[in-house]
Design a protein around this motif. Structure first.
Motif, PDB file in Angstrom:
ATOM      1  N   ARG A  96       0.834  -1.205   0.000  1.00 44.12           N
ATOM      2  CA  ARG A  96       0.000   0.000   0.000  1.00 44.12           C
ATOM      3  C   ARG A  96       0.869   1.256   0.000  1.00 44.12           C
ATOM      4  NH1 ARG A  96      -2.518   0.694   4.803  1.00 44.12           N
ATOM      5  NH2 ARG A  96      -1.165  -0.871   5.810  1.00 44.12           N
ATOM      6  N   VAL A  97       0.334   2.313  -0.615  1.00 43.44           N
ATOM      7  CA  VAL A  97       0.990   3.617  -0.597  1.00 43.44           C
ATOM      8  C   VAL A  97      -0.043   4.640  -0.117  1.00 43.44           C
ATOM      9  CG1 VAL A  97       2.178   5.386  -1.928  1.00 43.44           C
ATOM     10  CG2 VAL A  97       2.499   2.960  -2.507  1.00 43.44           C
ATOM     11  N   GLU A  98       0.277   5.371   0.947  1.00 46.92           N
ATOM     12  CA  GLU A  98      -0.655   6.351   1.493  1.00 46.92           C
ATOM     13  C   GLU A  98       0.078   7.649   1.827  1.00 46.92           C
ATOM     14  OE1 GLU A  98      -3.141   5.188   4.725  1.00 46.92           O
ATOM     15  OE2 GLU A  98      -3.406   3.113   3.988  1.00 46.92           O
ATOM     16  N   MET A  99      -0.693   8.741   1.880  1.00 43.94           N
ATOM     17  CA  MET A  99      -0.187  10.014   2.382  1.00 43.94           C
ATOM     18  C   MET A  99      -0.521  10.090   3.865  1.00 43.94           C
ATOM     19  SD  MET A  99       1.288  11.396  -0.208  1.00 43.94           S
ATOM     20  CE  MET A  99       1.611  13.014   0.509  1.00 43.94           C
ATOM     21  N   LEU A 100       0.528  10.243   4.693  1.00 39.27           N
ATOM     22  CA  LEU A 100       0.351  10.265   6.139  1.00 39.27           C
ATOM     23  C   LEU A 100       0.870  11.580   6.711  1.00 39.27           C
ATOM     24  CD1 LEU A 100       1.605   6.667   7.079  1.00 39.27           C
ATOM     25  CD2 LEU A 100      -0.750   7.400   6.619  1.00 39.27           C
ATOM     26  N   PRO A 107       8.595   7.207  14.902  1.00 38.10           N
ATOM     27  CA  PRO A 107       7.638   8.091  14.234  1.00 38.10           C
ATOM     28  C   PRO A 107       6.168   7.728  14.543  1.00 38.10           C
ATOM     29  CG  PRO A 107       8.387   6.416  12.746  1.00 38.10           C
ATOM     30  CD  PRO A 107       9.082   6.139  14.045  1.00 38.10           C
ATOM     31  N   VAL A 108       5.331   8.781  14.580  1.00 38.55           N
ATOM     32  CA  VAL A 108       3.886   8.617  14.771  1.00 38.55           C
ATOM     33  C   VAL A 108       3.181   9.381  13.655  1.00 38.55           C
ATOM     34  CG1 VAL A 108       1.916   8.975  16.308  1.00 38.55           C
ATOM     35  CG2 VAL A 108       4.176   8.435  17.270  1.00 38.55           C
ATOM     36  N   PHE A 109       2.149   8.741  13.018  1.00 42.34           N
ATOM     37  CA  PHE A 109       1.458   9.343  11.873  1.00 42.34           C
ATOM     38  C   PHE A 109      -0.060   9.372  12.132  1.00 42.34           C
ATOM     39  CE2 PHE A 109       5.171   6.994  10.400  1.00 42.34           C
ATOM     40  CZ  PHE A 109       5.875   7.953   9.690  1.00 42.34           C
ATOM     41  N   ARG A 110      -0.752  10.199  11.316  1.00 45.48           N
ATOM     42  CA  ARG A 110      -2.221  10.188  11.266  1.00 45.48           C
ATOM     43  C   ARG A 110      -2.612   9.991   9.812  1.00 45.48           C
ATOM     44  NH1 ARG A 110      -3.226  14.754  13.424  1.00 45.48           N
ATOM     45  NH2 ARG A 110      -3.880  14.072  15.507  1.00 45.48           N
ATOM     46  N   ASN A 111      -3.490   9.001   9.563  1.00 38.99           N
ATOM     47  CA  ASN A 111      -3.911   8.757   8.183  1.00 38.99           C
ATOM     48  C   ASN A 111      -5.158   9.590   7.852  1.00 38.99           C
ATOM     49  OD1 ASN A 111      -6.080   7.426   9.343  1.00 38.99           O
ATOM     50  ND2 ASN A 111      -5.303   5.362   8.896  1.00 38.99           N
ATOM     51  N   SER A 112      -5.692   9.378   6.646  1.00 35.78           N
ATOM     52  CA  SER A 112      -6.820  10.197   6.168  1.00 35.78           C
ATOM     53  C   SER A 112      -8.106   9.922   6.948  1.00 35.78           C
ATOM     54  CB  SER A 112      -7.045   9.941   4.680  1.00 35.78           C
ATOM     55  OG  SER A 112      -7.304   8.568   4.431  1.00 35.78           O
ATOM     56  N   TYR A 113      -8.165   8.805   7.696  1.00 34.38           N
ATOM     57  CA  TYR A 113      -9.338   8.473   8.493  1.00 34.38           C
ATOM     58  C   TYR A 113      -9.212   9.012   9.936  1.00 34.38           C
ATOM     59  CZ  TYR A 113     -10.007   5.219   4.646  1.00 34.38           C
ATOM     60  OH  TYR A 113     -10.154   4.670   3.397  1.00 34.38           O
ATOM     61  N   GLY A 114      -8.105   9.695  10.212  1.00 39.40           N
ATOM     62  CA  GLY A 114      -7.898  10.208  11.558  1.00 39.40           C
ATOM     63  C   GLY A 114      -7.304   9.193  12.504  1.00 39.40           C
ATOM     64  N   GLU A 115      -6.898   8.032  11.995  1.00 42.80           N
ATOM     65  CA  GLU A 115      -6.313   6.992  12.835  1.00 42.80           C
ATOM     66  C   GLU A 115      -4.831   7.276  13.086  1.00 42.80           C
ATOM     67  OE1 GLU A 115      -9.031   3.230  11.245  1.00 42.80           O
ATOM     68  OE2 GLU A 115      -7.132   3.735  10.250  1.00 42.80           O
ATOM     69  N   ILE A 116      -4.368   6.928  14.299  1.00 43.39           N
ATOM     70  CA  ILE A 116      -2.972   7.133  14.667  1.00 43.39           C
ATOM     71  C   ILE A 116      -2.181   5.851  14.397  1.00 43.39           C
ATOM     72  CG2 ILE A 116      -1.364   7.714  16.528  1.00 43.39           C
ATOM     73  CD1 ILE A 116      -3.166  10.004  15.637  1.00 43.39           C
TER      74      ILE A 116
END
Length: 407
Positions: A96-100, A107-116
């Motif tokens: 998968r390829v996503e913008m985070l 590192p800590v990210f948030r995806n487009s659904y608001g998930e951490i």
């Protein structure tokens, strides 16, 4: 005054311009060079991957009020820190390829659904400038233009020397072993010295006595030897042959009786080098008899003309020794002793063995059954004598003496 020895290992057909000089000590190194101010700004670029001690930077001939900042080279953590609050492309291990959005450098990210997402498995893609090299940024007042020189210390670069000594002809070969954390094109100097960290004491007045007192630490100046290396050196471990020469020396068998062993034990094998013809940097010497490894010894920096003894590099198998000691008499001022030394030779040839024993600095009235050369050094309290032991025989040496009670 600096004394240097240059090893011309390779002659280049083209002259390589390299304004910086790397001085490598045992355990650290110092890089020197020149910098140019233009419009009040100068930059010192640190080699890639080097561990720098920023506080060790020295800069000469710069205007007063010049501000110096150290900017570490970019790392994965610094790239994350620069991207906090921004979106980056992330390639997950499952394809998968996503913008985070980067929340922290953990590192800590948030995806487009608001998930951490915490440290997900995959690889980030960063955009923008990337500078892996650290930098010293110097900002001088009044748009200063000019040249200055600098020096700073690096950690981990180091060098040592590995020697091999043949007891057949006392041929010594030497390898300089240089460890580097980056490639060089030459302009490297290996420094053999005895550095120390000096300090100053102020004179202080004692008001009650109206006198001045001062403390001067006993320090010795380090005598330096410089070895210029003109060949390119690679990152990692480099070996450079620099010595192959016959020295004057001899092997000795020494029975050091004061070691206190009750039974027969192998006598020590010592090797002496007489008036070494060249300076020897500190290192480790491996001693060989033909293709057989005998032992090793460490040496400090040796100046040309010195004589050294490598003690107890090995123990003999066929030549062994034992000591017994008894008290024969005691009076009001002295205690009387009788020592017997046994030297056993299981070889097929006559062997000379030196006996060495500590008797004490208050020893006197010596009586021995040995008619050869006898030597007692009062300052050290040690006596010695050389004994010839015939094949398959055991020689006995007796010495009687007394020790004065300490006052």
């Amino acid at each position: 005054m600096r004394k240097g020895i240059t090893f011309a290992i390779l002659i280049f057909l083209a002259v390589v311009s390299f304004s910086e000089q790397l001085y490598i000590f045992n355990g650290f190194s110092i890089l020197t060079g020149e910098l140019t101010f233009e419009g009040g700004v100068a930059v010192i670029e640190v080699p890639f991957g080097i561990q720098v001690s920023p506080e060790t930077l020295s800069v000469l001939d710069v205007p007063k009020s010049t501000v110096i900042n150290f900017i570490p080279g970019d790392s994965v953590q610094s790239l994350y820190e620069k991207s906090i609050g921004k979106e980056i492309k992330y390639f997950f291990d499952d394809g998968r390829v996503e913008m985070l959005e980067v929340i922290s450098s953990f590192p800590v990210f948030r995806n487009s659904y608001g998930e951490i997402l915490v440290n997900p498995k995959g690889s980030p893609v960063f955009t923008g400038e990337f500078n892996p090299n650290g930098q010293f940024l110097l900002t001088a007042p009044d748009s200063f233009n000019g040249r200055s020189s600098f020096a700073y210390q690096m950690r981990n670069n180091s060098w040592t020397v590995k020697y091999s000594l043949s007891l057949e002809d006392f041929m010594i070969t030497g390898l300089m072993v240089v460890y580097l954390e980056f490639d060089t094109e030459g302009n490297v100097t290996l420094v053999s010295s005895n550095p120390s960290y000096g300090y100053a004491m102020r004179e202080m007045a004692a008001k009650a006595a109206n006198e001045s007192y001062s403390v001067s630490p006993a320090t010795s100046d380090a005598e330096t030897r410089l070895y210029d290396i003109s060949v390119p050196l690679k990152r990692g471990t480099n070996h450079i042959a620099f010595l192959c020469e016959v020295f004057a020396g001899k092997k000795r068998l020494v029975f050091r009786a004061n070691r206190g062993e009750s039974g027969f034990s192998g006598v020590d094998i010592d090797v002496s080098l007489d008036e070494v013809p060249i300076d020897l940097p500190s290192g480790n010497i491996e001693i060989w008899s033909g293709s057989v490894y005998i032992g090793s010894a460490g040496i400090g920096n040796i100046a040309a003309g010195e004589s050294i003894t490598l003690q107890s590099i090995a123990r003999s198998i066929e030549i062994t020794g034992r000591r017994s000691s008894v008290t024969t008499k005691v009076d009001s001022s002295h205690r009387y002793y009788k020592n017997t030394y046994y030297l056993r030779n299981l070889s097929e040839e006559t062997i000379d063995v030196e006996i060495e024993d500590y008797l004490g600095q208050n020893a006197d009235q010596f009586l021995t059954n040995f008619g050869g050369r006898f030597e007692y050094v009062k300052e050290s309290g040690i006596w010695s004598a050389t004994i010839s032991v015939k094949p398959n025989e055991t020689a006995e040496v007796e010495i009687e003496y007394r020790i004065r009670y300490a006052n």
